[in-house]
Design an enzyme around this catalytic site. Structure first.
Site, mmCIF file in Angstrom:
data_model
loop_
_atom_site.group_PDB
_atom_site.id
_atom_site.type_symbol
_atom_site.label_atom_id
_atom_site.label_comp_id
_atom_site.label_asym_id
_atom_site.label_seq_id
_atom_site.Cartn_x
_atom_site.Cartn_y
_atom_site.Cartn_z
ATOM 1 N N SER A 186 0.839 -1.192 0.000
ATOM 2 C CA SER A 186 0.000 0.000 0.000
ATOM 3 C C SER A 186 0.874 1.242 0.000
ATOM 4 O O SER A 186 1.968 1.252 0.593
ATOM 5 C CB SER A 186 -0.908 0.022 1.230
ATOM 6 N N TYR A 199 -2.878 -1.158 9.842
ATOM 7 C CA TYR A 199 -2.912 -1.628 8.455
ATOM 8 C C TYR A 199 -1.573 -1.352 7.775
ATOM 9 O O TYR A 199 -1.007 -2.230 7.097
ATOM 10 C CB TYR A 199 -4.048 -0.927 7.714
#
Length: 292
Positions: A186, A199
């Site tokens: 990400s 995350y």
């Protein structure tokens, strides 16, 4: 004796030049022509597993790999209809796919998943060879740092970091030499969003997974890479709000939010032989979000 005019080539060199020219001419006229790039998909005869491929980037990746000729295992956890829709779309376009269900982040998840994949591959190909593994499935947090509970923390780690590790470990016996592993990271490993701190930590772990397995599997010609998407329209309700989309678009150098296919195409490149010399890398697929 006649005089030589100028230095000229040494004795015999002219004959060698003529012979080389003749050989090159013969080679160019007798060698078979390479097939057109679009006559056969770059992944024809390959098999692939894309986790979390019932929607979003996972679905776009499965569609692109299938379009290139791969037989794709479409993994899902709960939404059988969405996975079935992905498979149906691939088949309608002339590709091959089948759905496999497995919950990730629970004991035995990797074995459950790969057993289902092996069964599907054997049924369709007679073998359990898995050429391409894409670890895409993940869950997000969306919680302020002070509100994260140990249970939430453990859940994100289990799904986003632990599961990919053991899926890779379990798949090692199925991957042939020259196989491909692509782990989806990400852009949040490079810029801050405090509500996604856990995350982002798990995605940082995924990048390390690629780095170290790339070194370990290099002798087998297996490449392992990380792809980091940015803001990508995955069908979530927020992407139906024009004002929100406009704000998100400003973060990209291209002035728009990403489409799932933007990332799926990058993954397909890494899955192909074109990327045989790329391994252990971090590929920024954020649309220039990380440019500042």
């Amino acid at each position: 004796m006649g005089r030589r005019h100028g230095p000229g080539p040494p004795r015999g060199a002219a004959a060698l030049v003529r012979a080389a020219a003749a050989a090159l001419t013969a080679l160019s006229t007798t060698s078979p022509q390479r097939p057109q790039e679009d006559t056969v998909g770059k992944l024809a005869g390959k098999t692939a597993l894309v986790t979390g491929s019932s929607r979003g980037i996972g679905r776009a990746t499965a569609q692109r790999l299938a379009r290139e000729g791969a037989l794709v295992a479409v993994h899902y956890h709960a939404d059988a209809d969405a996975a079935g829709s992905t498979v149906a779309g691939i088949e309608a376009a002339g590709g091959r796919a089948f759905a496999v269900r497995a919950e990730l982040g629970v004991p035995g998840d990797a074995d459950t998943l790969l057993l289902a994949v092996e069964a599907g591959l054997k049924e369709r190909t007679g073998a359990n060879t898995l050429d391409i593994l894409v670890n895409n499935a993940a869950i997000m947090g969306g919680v302020a740092p002070e509100e994260v509970t140990p249970e939430q923390f453990d859940r994100l780690v289990a799904v986003n970091a632990k599961a990919p590790f053991f899926i890779v470990q379990r798949a090692l016996g199925l991957l042939p030499d020259g196989g491909r592993i692509i782990n989806i990271s990400s852009g949040l490993t490079r810029f801050a969003n405090p509500e996604e701190v856990v995350y982002s930590m798990t995605k940082g772990a995924v990048e390390q997974l690629a780095l170290h397995f790339a070194k370990y599997l290099g002798p087998r010609g297996i490449t392992v890479n990380s792809v980091a998407p940015g803001i990508t329209d995955n069908g979530s309700p927020v992407f139906g709000i024009p004002e929100a989309v406009e704000q998100m678009a400003q973060l990209s150098a291209f002035g728009r939010v990403g489409r799932p296919a933007d990332v799926g195409d990058v993954i397909a490149f890494l899955a192909s032989d074109d990327a045989r010399w790329v391994t252990g890398s971090f590929v920024d697929a954020t649309g220039g979000t990380l440019l500042g």
